[in-house]
Design a protein around this motif. Structure first.
Motif, PDB file in Angstrom:
ATOM      1  N   ARG A  51      21.504  26.871 -40.544  1.00 31.61           N
ATOM      2  CA  ARG A  51      21.707  25.808 -40.493  1.00 31.61           C
ATOM      3  C   ARG A  51      21.083  25.773 -39.071  1.00 31.61           C
ATOM      4  O   ARG A  51      20.667  24.540 -38.770  1.00 31.61           O
ATOM      5  CB  ARG A  51      22.171  25.268 -41.836  1.00 31.61           C
ATOM      6  N   LEU A  52      22.437  26.438 -38.514  1.00 28.40           N
ATOM      7  CA  LEU A  52      22.209  25.733 -37.185  1.00 28.40           C
ATOM      8  C   LEU A  52      21.029  25.788 -36.327  1.00 28.40           C
ATOM      9  O   LEU A  52      20.190  25.008 -35.782  1.00 28.40           O
ATOM     10  CB  LEU A  52      23.395  26.229 -36.197  1.00 28.40           C
ATOM     11  N   ARG A  53      20.591  27.493 -36.663  1.00 26.40           N
ATOM     12  CA  ARG A  53      19.012  27.560 -36.466  1.00 26.40           C
ATOM     13  C   ARG A  53      18.340  26.354 -36.477  1.00 26.40           C
ATOM     14  O   ARG A  53      17.307  25.794 -35.137  1.00 26.40           O
ATOM     15  CB  ARG A  53      18.555  28.615 -36.491  1.00 26.40           C
ATOM     16  N   THR A  54      18.139  26.266 -37.519  1.00 25.49           N
ATOM     17  CA  THR A  54      16.881  25.127 -37.897  1.00 25.49           C
ATOM     18  C   THR A  54      17.412  23.433 -36.949  1.00 25.49           C
ATOM     19  O   THR A  54      16.390  22.725 -36.686  1.00 25.49           O
ATOM     20  CB  THR A  54      17.227  24.736 -39.546  1.00 25.49           C
ATOM     21  N   VAL A  55      18.387  23.022 -37.543  1.00 29.55           N
ATOM     22  CA  VAL A  55      18.517  21.912 -36.409  1.00 29.55           C
ATOM     23  C   VAL A  55      18.352  22.250 -34.935  1.00 29.55           C
ATOM     24  O   VAL A  55      17.592  21.534 -34.508  1.00 29.55           O
ATOM     25  CB  VAL A  55      20.311  21.187 -37.204  1.00 29.55           C
ATOM     26  N   MET A  56      19.207  23.141 -34.221  1.00 33.47           N
ATOM     27  CA  MET A  56      19.052  22.797 -33.435  1.00 33.47           C
ATOM     28  C   MET A  56      16.998  23.138 -32.578  1.00 33.47           C
ATOM     29  O   MET A  56      16.850  22.601 -32.077  1.00 33.47           O
ATOM     30  CB  MET A  56      19.668  24.568 -32.443  1.00 33.47           C
ATOM     31  N   GLN A  57      16.548  24.300 -32.865  1.00 33.47           N
ATOM     32  CA  GLN A  57      15.159  23.912 -32.836  1.00 33.47           C
ATOM     33  C   GLN A  57      14.070  22.983 -33.184  1.00 33.47           C
ATOM     34  O   GLN A  57      13.893  22.286 -32.797  1.00 33.47           O
ATOM     35  CB  GLN A  57      14.647  25.323 -33.614  1.00 33.47           C
ATOM     36  N   SER A  58      14.784  22.280 -34.873  1.00 33.99           N
ATOM     37  CA  SER A  58      14.072  20.836 -34.577  1.00 33.99           C
ATOM     38  C   SER A  58      14.403  19.953 -33.762  1.00 33.99           C
ATOM     39  O   SER A  58      13.988  18.697 -33.269  1.00 33.99           O
ATOM     40  CB  SER A  58      14.264  20.550 -36.228  1.00 33.99           C
ATOM     41  N   LEU A  59      15.593  20.061 -33.188  1.00 33.07           N
ATOM     42  CA  LEU A  59      16.040  19.171 -32.112  1.00 33.07           C
ATOM     43  C   LEU A  59      15.027  19.497 -31.192  1.00 33.07           C
ATOM     44  O   LEU A  59      14.231  18.035 -29.893  1.00 33.07           O
ATOM     45  CB  LEU A  59      17.064  19.356 -31.943  1.00 33.07           C
ATOM     46  N   VAL A  60      15.154  20.512 -30.789  1.00 36.24           N
ATOM     47  CA  VAL A  60      14.395  20.686 -28.971  1.00 36.24           C
ATOM     48  C   VAL A  60      12.998  20.332 -29.751  1.00 36.24           C
ATOM     49  O   VAL A  60      12.568  19.624 -28.630  1.00 36.24           O
ATOM     50  CB  VAL A  60      14.345  21.991 -28.427  1.00 36.24           C
ATOM     51  N   ARG A  61      11.888  20.349 -30.762  1.00 36.25           N
ATOM     52  CA  ARG A  61      11.011  20.025 -30.866  1.00 36.25           C
ATOM     53  C   ARG A  61      10.744  18.158 -30.811  1.00 36.25           C
ATOM     54  O   ARG A  61       9.922  17.689 -30.113  1.00 36.25           O
ATOM     55  CB  ARG A  61      10.510  20.516 -32.234  1.00 36.25           C
ATOM     56  N   HIS A  62      11.492  17.638 -31.528  1.00 37.79           N
ATOM     57  CA  HIS A  62      11.698  16.117 -31.324  1.00 37.79           C
ATOM     58  C   HIS A  62      11.897  15.459 -29.802  1.00 37.79           C
ATOM     59  O   HIS A  62      11.354  14.691 -29.908  1.00 37.79           O
ATOM     60  CB  HIS A  62      12.628  15.601 -32.530  1.00 37.79           C
ATOM     61  N   LEU A  63      13.180  16.386 -29.678  1.00 36.70           N
ATOM     62  CA  LEU A  63      13.635  15.525 -28.476  1.00 36.70           C
ATOM     63  C   LEU A  63      12.352  15.829 -26.778  1.00 36.70           C
ATOM     64  O   LEU A  63      11.785  14.618 -26.315  1.00 36.70           O
ATOM     65  CB  LEU A  63      14.920  15.968 -27.542  1.00 36.70           C
ATOM     66  N   HIS A  64      11.713  17.017 -26.726  1.00 35.81           N
ATOM     67  CA  HIS A  64      10.742  16.886 -26.361  1.00 35.81           C
ATOM     68  C   HIS A  64       9.120  16.145 -26.712  1.00 35.81           C
ATOM     69  O   HIS A  64       8.860  15.995 -24.996  1.00 35.81           O
ATOM     70  CB  HIS A  64      10.253  18.512 -26.530  1.00 35.81           C
ATOM     71  N   ALA A  65       9.230  15.903 -27.952  1.00 37.36           N
ATOM     72  CA  ALA A  65       8.145  15.134 -27.760  1.00 37.36           C
ATOM     73  C   ALA A  65       8.247  14.468 -27.649  1.00 37.36           C
ATOM     74  O   ALA A  65       7.297  12.980 -27.065  1.00 37.36           O
ATOM     75  CB  ALA A  65       7.827  15.132 -29.950  1.00 37.36           C
ATOM     76  N   PHE A  66       9.341  13.541 -27.885  1.00 35.32           N
ATOM     77  CA  PHE A  66       9.527  12.220 -27.361  1.00 35.32           C
ATOM     78  C   PHE A  66       9.673  11.631 -26.133  1.00 35.32           C
ATOM     79  O   PHE A  66       9.199  10.730 -25.313  1.00 35.32           O
ATOM     80  CB  PHE A  66      11.514  11.420 -27.895  1.00 35.32           C
ATOM     81  N   VAL A  67      10.383  12.759 -24.987  1.00 34.45           N
ATOM     82  CA  VAL A  67      10.172  12.740 -23.883  1.00 34.45           C
ATOM     83  C   VAL A  67       8.684  12.477 -22.923  1.00 34.45           C
ATOM     84  O   VAL A  67       8.229  11.827 -22.317  1.00 34.45           O
ATOM     85  CB  VAL A  67      11.438  13.779 -23.468  1.00 34.45           C
ATOM     86  N   ASN A  68       7.842  13.758 -24.248  1.00 36.30           N
ATOM     87  CA  ASN A  68       6.035  13.779 -23.792  1.00 36.30           C
ATOM     88  C   ASN A  68       5.627  12.134 -24.780  1.00 36.30           C
ATOM     89  O   ASN A  68       4.642  12.140 -23.039  1.00 36.30           O
ATOM     90  CB  ASN A  68       5.217  14.895 -24.097  1.00 36.30           C
TER      91      ASN A  68
END
Length: 293
Positions: free
Chosen positions: A27-44
């Protein structure tokens, strides 16, 4: 997404996502990887500048500095005003069971407040006297005896005890229990609409974006009984002008109540020792059977 400097390798986002691939907790792996994808998408998407990134760092640092271990939780306030708290609430309470709707917890809960008797007043400051009463029931309509209602609200100045150091300890807070028939009764004052704290980063955010800080009048409830899901909810005054624009998006139509005028000659006035006219609000809470949250 940005690739490496040759334009051939994995994107920075892919590299960061991959760095969490060995996380043992799924679950932690899922949350962290999704967080990175969405956060990077926002910054872009917004093409965040270095100055804006630093402003965000300062904002979050200041938010943390406004928190304490007892009363103030600025991060919950931030979550509330961004609608995140209500989104989490909706995701975690989407089962259709007939139970009372939940809403946001809020940043001003204090654990260990006074145990109060059936109908005892929790108001140590002036206001319009009120009786809030009803039952706590199962989804089958059966009464729940011994349910604990942890209750809190602001004084007439729009501040909670603990937040306002001039108020006595435990003012407008208390833990009530249902009787053998599942009934509860709380003597208090009519709640008032109030602005959320604007002296911190959240207040600055609201001001900068042209949003008002007001919450409609309400009482907080956290209701607990063995074998049932804990219910965190509010009761809102149905006549409040801010019901349609709550600063934290917490209003649900099913949680509105009327505070009706009752004369000093009313039988309830004698039963609960009101020495004059008062307001009465009735509401039955329904708890969902299941594991504790």
């Amino acid at each position: 997404m940005l690739a490496d400097k040759e334009g051939l390798g994995p994107s920075l986002t892919d590299q960061v996502v991959a760095s969490f691939a060995a996380t043992p907790d799924e679950r932690l792996r899922t949350v962290m990887q999704s967080l990175v994808r969405h956060l990077h998408a926002f910054v872009n998407e917004v093409e965040l500048t270095e100055a804006e990134w630093m402003a965000a760092v300062r904002f979050l640092t200041a938010t943390g500095k406004m928190c304490d271990d007892v009363v103030r939780q600025e991060f919950i306030l931030l979550s509330d005003t961004l609608g995140v708290s209500m989104l989490v609430d909706a995701i975690n309470h989407r089962y259709a069971t007939g139970a009372t709707d939940s809403t946001v917890f809020g940043p001003f809960y204090i654990d260990g407040m006074p145990e109060r008797e059936f109908g005892e007043t929790m108001a140590l400051t002036p206001g319009t006297p009120a009786l809030v009463h009803g039952r706590v029931l199962t989804t089958d309509g059966e009464p729940i005896a011994g349910a604990v209602l942890d209750v809190w609200q602001t004084a007439e100045n729009g501040m909670y005890s603990g937040q306002d150091t001039a108020q006595q300890h435990g003012n407008l807070r208390g833990r009530y229990r249902t009787d053998a028939s599942g009934c509860y009764a709380i003597s208090t004052i009519v709640p008032v609409s109030y602005p959320i704290p604007t002296d911190g980063p959240v207040g600055k955010m609201l001001e900068a974006t042209g949003r008002h800080p007001w919450r409609p009048a309400h009482m907080h409830f956290m209701i607990d009984a063995p074998g049932f899901r804990t219910l965190v909810t509010h009761l809102f005054d149905e006549g409040d002008p801010y019901l349609g624009s709550d600063a934290v998006f917490g209003v649900k139509p099913s949680l509105m109540v009327a505070y009706r005028e009752r004369p000093a000659s009313d039988a309830l006035a004698r039963q609960f020792s009101f020495d004059g006219a008062f307001r009465e609000a009735r509401y039955d809470f329904v708890l969902d059977r299941g594991l504790k949250e």
